[in-house]
Design a protein around this motif. Sequence first.
Motif, PDB file in Angstrom:
ATOM      1  N   SER A 136       0.971  -0.492  -6.509  1.00 36.62           N
ATOM      2  CA  SER A 136       1.430   0.596  -7.365  1.00 36.62           C
ATOM      3  C   SER A 136       2.861   0.395  -7.848  1.00 36.62           C
ATOM      4  O   SER A 136       3.170   0.641  -9.026  1.00 36.62           O
ATOM      5  CB  SER A 136       1.303   1.941  -6.645  1.00 36.62           C
ATOM      6  OG  SER A 136       2.044   1.942  -5.437  1.00 36.62           O
ATOM      7  N   THR A 145       1.303   7.405   0.541  1.00 35.64           N
ATOM      8  CA  THR A 145       0.650   8.690   0.270  1.00 35.64           C
ATOM      9  C   THR A 145      -0.739   8.517  -0.331  1.00 35.64           C
ATOM     10  O   THR A 145      -1.719   9.093   0.152  1.00 35.64           O
ATOM     11  CB  THR A 145       1.517   9.537  -0.674  1.00 35.64           C
ATOM     12  OG1 THR A 145       2.810   9.722  -0.089  1.00 35.64           O
ATOM     13  CG2 THR A 145       0.869  10.885  -0.937  1.00 35.64           C
ATOM     14  N   THR A 146      -0.825   7.712  -1.384  1.00 36.33           N
ATOM     15  CA  THR A 146      -2.100   7.548  -2.100  1.00 36.33           C
ATOM     16  C   THR A 146      -2.914   6.382  -1.571  1.00 36.33           C
ATOM     17  O   THR A 146      -4.094   6.260  -1.897  1.00 36.33           O
ATOM     18  CB  THR A 146      -1.841   7.318  -3.597  1.00 36.33           C
ATOM     19  OG1 THR A 146      -1.176   6.045  -3.769  1.00 36.33           O
ATOM     20  CG2 THR A 146      -0.975   8.418  -4.176  1.00 36.33           C
ATOM     21  N   PHE A 147      -2.289   5.483  -0.795  1.00 41.47           N
ATOM     22  CA  PHE A 147      -2.910   4.263  -0.262  1.00 41.47           C
ATOM     23  C   PHE A 147      -3.265   3.271  -1.372  1.00 41.47           C
ATOM     24  O   PHE A 147      -3.967   2.292  -1.141  1.00 41.47           O
ATOM     25  CB  PHE A 147      -4.161   4.575   0.575  1.00 41.47           C
ATOM     26  CG  PHE A 147      -3.930   5.620   1.610  1.00 41.47           C
ATOM     27  CD1 PHE A 147      -2.967   5.439   2.595  1.00 41.47           C
ATOM     28  CD2 PHE A 147      -4.653   6.801   1.600  1.00 41.47           C
ATOM     29  CE1 PHE A 147      -2.743   6.397   3.560  1.00 41.47           C
ATOM     30  CE2 PHE A 147      -4.426   7.771   2.570  1.00 41.47           C
ATOM     31  CZ  PHE A 147      -3.472   7.578   3.548  1.00 41.47           C
ATOM     32  N   GLU A 148      -2.776   3.521  -2.586  1.00 38.13           N
ATOM     33  CA  GLU A 148      -3.047   2.623  -3.702  1.00 38.13           C
ATOM     34  C   GLU A 148      -2.273   1.322  -3.523  1.00 38.13           C
ATOM     35  O   GLU A 148      -1.119   1.323  -3.082  1.00 38.13           O
ATOM     36  CB  GLU A 148      -2.646   3.282  -5.017  1.00 38.13           C
ATOM     37  CG  GLU A 148      -2.973   2.463  -6.251  1.00 38.13           C
ATOM     38  CD  GLU A 148      -2.532   3.144  -7.526  1.00 38.13           C
ATOM     39  OE1 GLU A 148      -2.842   2.627  -8.607  1.00 38.13           O
ATOM     40  OE2 GLU A 148      -1.866   4.195  -7.444  1.00 38.13           O
ATOM     41  N   ARG A 153       0.835  -1.201   0.000  1.00 38.01           N
ATOM     42  CA  ARG A 153       0.000   0.000   0.000  1.00 38.01           C
ATOM     43  C   ARG A 153       0.871   1.252   0.000  1.00 38.01           C
ATOM     44  O   ARG A 153       1.748   1.421   0.845  1.00 38.01           O
ATOM     45  CB  ARG A 153      -0.911  -0.004   1.223  1.00 38.01           C
ATOM     46  CG  ARG A 153      -1.859   1.187   1.290  1.00 38.01           C
ATOM     47  CD  ARG A 153      -2.821   1.032   2.451  1.00 38.01           C
ATOM     48  NE  ARG A 153      -2.128   0.860   3.719  1.00 38.01           N
ATOM     49  CZ  ARG A 153      -2.737   0.512   4.845  1.00 38.01           C
ATOM     50  NH1 ARG A 153      -4.024   0.247   4.842  1.00 38.01           N
ATOM     51  NH2 ARG A 153      -2.049   0.392   5.960  1.00 38.01           N
ATOM     52  N   ASP A 154       0.649   2.131  -0.987  1.00 41.15           N
ATOM     53  CA  ASP A 154       1.412   3.364  -1.080  1.00 41.15           C
ATOM     54  C   ASP A 154       1.136   4.247   0.143  1.00 41.15           C
ATOM     55  O   ASP A 154      -0.019   4.444   0.539  1.00 41.15           O
ATOM     56  CB  ASP A 154       1.037   4.110  -2.362  1.00 41.15           C
ATOM     57  CG  ASP A 154       1.912   5.324  -2.597  1.00 41.15           C
ATOM     58  OD1 ASP A 154       1.570   6.400  -2.058  1.00 41.15           O
ATOM     59  OD2 ASP A 154       2.926   5.198  -3.302  1.00 41.15           O
ATOM     60  N   THR A 157      -7.600   3.115   0.356  1.00 44.85           N
ATOM     61  CA  THR A 157      -7.900   4.078   1.416  1.00 44.85           C
ATOM     62  C   THR A 157      -6.986   3.797   2.589  1.00 44.85           C
ATOM     63  O   THR A 157      -6.329   2.763   2.666  1.00 44.85           O
ATOM     64  CB  THR A 157      -9.362   3.973   1.883  1.00 44.85           C
ATOM     65  OG1 THR A 157      -9.544   2.712   2.545  1.00 44.85           O
ATOM     66  CG2 THR A 157     -10.324   4.067   0.708  1.00 44.85           C
ATOM     67  N   ASN A 158      -6.970   4.723   3.537  1.00 46.26           N
ATOM     68  CA  ASN A 158      -6.133   4.556   4.713  1.00 46.26           C
ATOM     69  C   ASN A 158      -6.534   3.334   5.527  1.00 46.26           C
ATOM     70  O   ASN A 158      -5.756   2.792   6.296  1.00 46.26           O
ATOM     71  CB  ASN A 158      -6.202   5.811   5.586  1.00 46.26           C
ATOM     72  CG  ASN A 158      -5.139   5.813   6.654  1.00 46.26           C
ATOM     73  OD1 ASN A 158      -4.084   5.221   6.467  1.00 46.26           O
ATOM     74  ND2 ASN A 158      -5.411   6.466   7.768  1.00 46.26           N
ATOM     75  N   PRO A 182      -9.323   2.694  -6.060  1.00 45.42           N
ATOM     76  CA  PRO A 182      -8.436   3.482  -5.196  1.00 45.42           C
ATOM     77  C   PRO A 182      -8.366   2.881  -3.797  1.00 45.42           C
ATOM     78  O   PRO A 182      -9.383   2.441  -3.238  1.00 45.42           O
ATOM     79  CB  PRO A 182      -9.096   4.865  -5.170  1.00 45.42           C
ATOM     80  CG  PRO A 182      -9.974   4.903  -6.384  1.00 45.42           C
ATOM     81  CD  PRO A 182     -10.437   3.487  -6.595  1.00 45.42           C
TER      82      PRO A 182
END
Length: 388
Positions: A146, A140-143, A137-138, A166-167, A164
């Motif tokens: 990635s 910053t973007t939570f993607e 999980r990214d 999410t946190n 997308p």
Amino acid sequence: ESPYLHHVRLESLAAQTNYSYVCVLYVGQLDIQRFVEQHRASTSLSFRTAPSPKKIPELQVADDILRFVVVGDLGTSSSAKRTMELALQEKVDLIVCAGDLAYAKDGTGWDRFFETFRTILSSTPFMPVPGNHDVERDATTFELFSNYESRFAMPQTRPAIKLPGTNSTPKESALGWYGTYDYGNSFFSYSAGLATFIHLNSYTNSTPGSPQYTFVSHTLQNIDRSVTPWVIVTAHCPFYSPYEHHKKEAQALMTKQSLEPLFVEFRVNVVFSGHVHAYSRSKHVSMGEVDYNRTSPLYILNGDGGKNPLIEHGASKKLLQDAFNASNDAFDGENYPFDSFDLENNAFLVMDVLNATYIRLKRVLSTESKKGQIWEDVYLFNQYFLEH
């Protein structure tokens, strides 16, 4: 971290041909011919394309044998480096990786992975599937996925579709998969020599009607077995394993329930997996039963490319043997579904597609004290031709 990631698609390449190339950052006008002449000797890299699919008689040995390596669960440890250095010596046409590539956690870790294996990755096609350590999980973007999606350019059915993150997106979903990640580098297929390769994602939906299920069904229905008689599937989570470790995870059970009937119906030859840091090779198995007609797939677990073997996971060999026995209580005597297993070594597989009916499987150890030793050398028969 890498500020830019570039992908270049090369088209109309001839089979079994050596190509040279140069990677350069250049601003302004470039005299291509002059540049090539200046850099030909000092900085050019090269690769060789694989054999192309073509019809040959069943027992005729191919003039252009496809050779590929299978690795799983690599990382960048000294064990992983030995595995890839030995694999490079085999002069293979491509590398199939059964997931858990870099154990990176972020872009810097992925850069380290590509730098560590620069020599082999710059000269040999590297064809992965995503593992649980590739979900990432990214921050910053939570993607999800990635780094994995952005760093490869597999033979796509269509661009990736991802919901997308999410946190609150869980890393270990109780539903058994990690959200939606379809197409792109998630699942895809390609052909080389006498084989069609199907790469799948254990961490996205594969139930009937899902994009991945539809992709698998459509692909299997449309393979011309007179041209590519071998069908080879790779997914990170094993359908069959003699080990308790990772045995009852939801995503593995759900993927098996959805896709195994298709693998049996269309006589998939071999299903490779990783996830468990060990090795096993099954008999022909269908829906939990040994298939004595031998028309069902073989399941080969090969998750010992670079991470510590299962024997080193803090348990004694006796405890592991007890767990091994306990996990196979459903099988007894001649119904035992595995022909071989090893939980003590790092290794990789070298696969030679000799002709339409036989593949040679050679398991090469990369454990420091046994480096280069052949642990297993067997021939696999193409069950597609039984009763056909």
